[in-house]
Design an enzyme around this catalytic site. Structure first.
Site, short mmCIF file in Angstrom:
data_model
loop_
_atom_site.label_atom_id
_atom_site.label_comp_id
_atom_site.label_asym_id
_atom_site.label_seq_id
_atom_site.Cartn_x
_atom_site.Cartn_y
_atom_site.Cartn_z
N HIS A 70 -12.85 2.90 6.08
CA HIS A 70 -11.56 2.22 6.15
C HIS A 70 -11.72 0.79 5.69
CE1 HIS A 70 -7.79 0.59 7.81
NE2 HIS A 70 -7.36 1.82 7.78
N ASP A 112 -6.86 9.67 9.00
CA ASP A 112 -6.43 10.64 7.99
C ASP A 112 -7.27 11.91 8.01
OD1 ASP A 112 -4.39 8.95 6.81
OD2 ASP A 112 -6.03 7.75 6.02
#
Length: 438
Positions: A316, A373
């Protein structure tokens, strides 16, 4: 030019030294996280700041969301995401983001009632949605529909009128849910359903997506709970790409509708909102690899590392340790798949992939941990949505965060129209040559 620069924090100010020239810059104190150096005083013809991707540039001060990526911290208005996911609901979190505090019981009841009674869209708007082809692209349709809402609610476009802004806020919160269900059903060539005010925000959304007309529909309570929590986890995430776009479009005094639609367009990019779809498709490729080529999950990972391919759902931009939202999402994925719903083989592949990656030096050295996700696509798929709807549902969750940032910007008297600078590296002055002489 000597490009070496010295930035030294002093007592309440910073000193910037460039080519022997000293400039004192004020320091903006943060209540949590890094302080900011106020560089607007550099706005002159000699020096400007260059920061590709805005890695170290803050475009605003904000009281909405705080992220500590080193320590896996995410808070909304000071409340840890873990507490909100455990105790709150999406609409209550939306109220918190929009108004800066948790509501009283009466305030929350009124807010829910207003949202639920605004979910209906008029017949003209339903006809407008019916003009999109069955194989429509979900995010462009959502963006166009939010823009179109302004034509159907023209007495809510005055950004200087707080009452109109508040009504526009609730209209977007309510009707985007209905529009999202319409988009889902349009792709399936199924009739569009009307809202049922007696049901909850998430419960009725699932009914509008999956019910058969004139037949009783009872939502799976676990699906209702899981989707409600996922929308909480995605409700805001500081100054990400789409939120920054909402702010910069809004800084031109564009309407709330136009600004939110711009956020949808930014989120549609595969580098931003499309990661959950990519993560699910990756799991399906791994399953195919295991079944058809008699390979293993570890083989797949080693081949990806060898070929230099990125694994979707890992790493991320902000979190350099575990994504706190991923832990919560995983717990709901576990509950759903252990209840006998969804593709258990995909879930088991996800668990094995997570275990290998989190114990592999290659991933640990690069701090590539599973993000939210990695799990959301699995959950959406188990609920019954195809992968084309994943980012659209993500947008539904992000609506309150976008609006909260837009409102905060307009309430700040220091806000200015966004106008980034550039470092020009093109040709210097040239004389025009007539076309016949070139």
């Amino acid at each position: 030019m000597d490009t070496s620069q010295l930035l030294k924090l002093l007592d309440g100010s910073a000193q910037l030294e460039v080519d022997g020239q000293n400039m004192n810059l004020p320091v903006v104190k943060a209540s949590r996280g890094p302080d900011g150096v106020f560089v607007s005083e550099l706005h002159n013809d000699k020096y400007i700041m260059l920061d590709p991707g805005f890695f170290t540039t803050a475009q605003c001060e904000s009281k909405i969301t705080f992220i500590d990526g080193e320590n896996s911290v995410l808070t909304y208005r000071g409340y840890p995401i873990e507490q909100l996911a455990q105790h709150s609901t999406f609409l209550e979190v939306a109220y918190l983001l929009l108004y800066g505090r948790l509501p009283s019981q009466d305030e929350f009841s009124n807010f829910k009632d207003e949202i639920n009674h605004l979910t209906l869209v008029g017949e003209d708007f339903r006809s407008y949605l019916g003009t999109f082809p069955q194989n429509l692209r979900t995010m462009p349709t959502l963006s166009a529909s939010i823009c179109a809402l302004e034509n159907f609610t023209q007495k809510t476009s005055d950004i200087k009128d707080p009452k109109q802004v508040d009504l526009a806020t609730k209209i977007i919160m309510a009707k985007v849910r209905t529009i999202t269900s319409f988009i889902h059903r349009r792709r399936l060539n199924e009739p569009l359903l009307y809202p049922d005010y007696s049901r909850g925000y998430i419960d009725d959304f699932l009914r509008m997506c999956f019910a058969v007309p004139y037949e009783r529909f009872d939502s799976n309570p676990l699906f209702v709970e899981a989707l409600d929590k996922l929308l909480i986890l995605q409700a805001d995430h500081e100054q990400n790409c789409s939120t920054s776009v909402v702010r910069i479009v809004g800084s031109a005094n564009a309407s709330l509708y136009a600004s939110v639609a711009a956020g949808v367009n930014a989120l549609s990019g595969p580098l931003h909102g499309g990661a959950n779809e990519a993560a699910l498709l990756q799991l399906e490729r791994i399953r195919q690899y295991v079944v058809e080529k008699n390979g293993t999950v570890r083989d797949f990972i080693e081949n990806a590392k060898k070929d230099g391919k990125k694994l979707s759902g890992f790493g991320h931009r902000v979190y350099k340790s575990h994504d706190p939202r991923a832990t919560i999402a995983k717990s709901y994925a576990k509950r759903i798949f252990e209840s006998g719903t969804g593709s258990l083989d995909l879930f088991n592949i996800a668990l094995e992939l997570e275990d290998i990656a989190t114990n592999d030096d290659y991933f640990k050295e690069r701090r590539l941990y599973p993000n939210i996700d990695f799990w959301t696509g699995l959950i959406y798929h188990a609920i019954g949505f195809d992968s084309t709807m994943f980012t659209t549902i993500f947008a539904l969750g992000r609506i309150p965060g976008w609006i909260a940032n837009w409102r905060e910007m307009h309430e700040n008297p220091m806000s200015k129209i966004g106008r980034p600078r550039q470092i020009y590296t093109g040709e210097t002055e040239r004389d025009y040559i007539p076309i016949g002489e070139r």
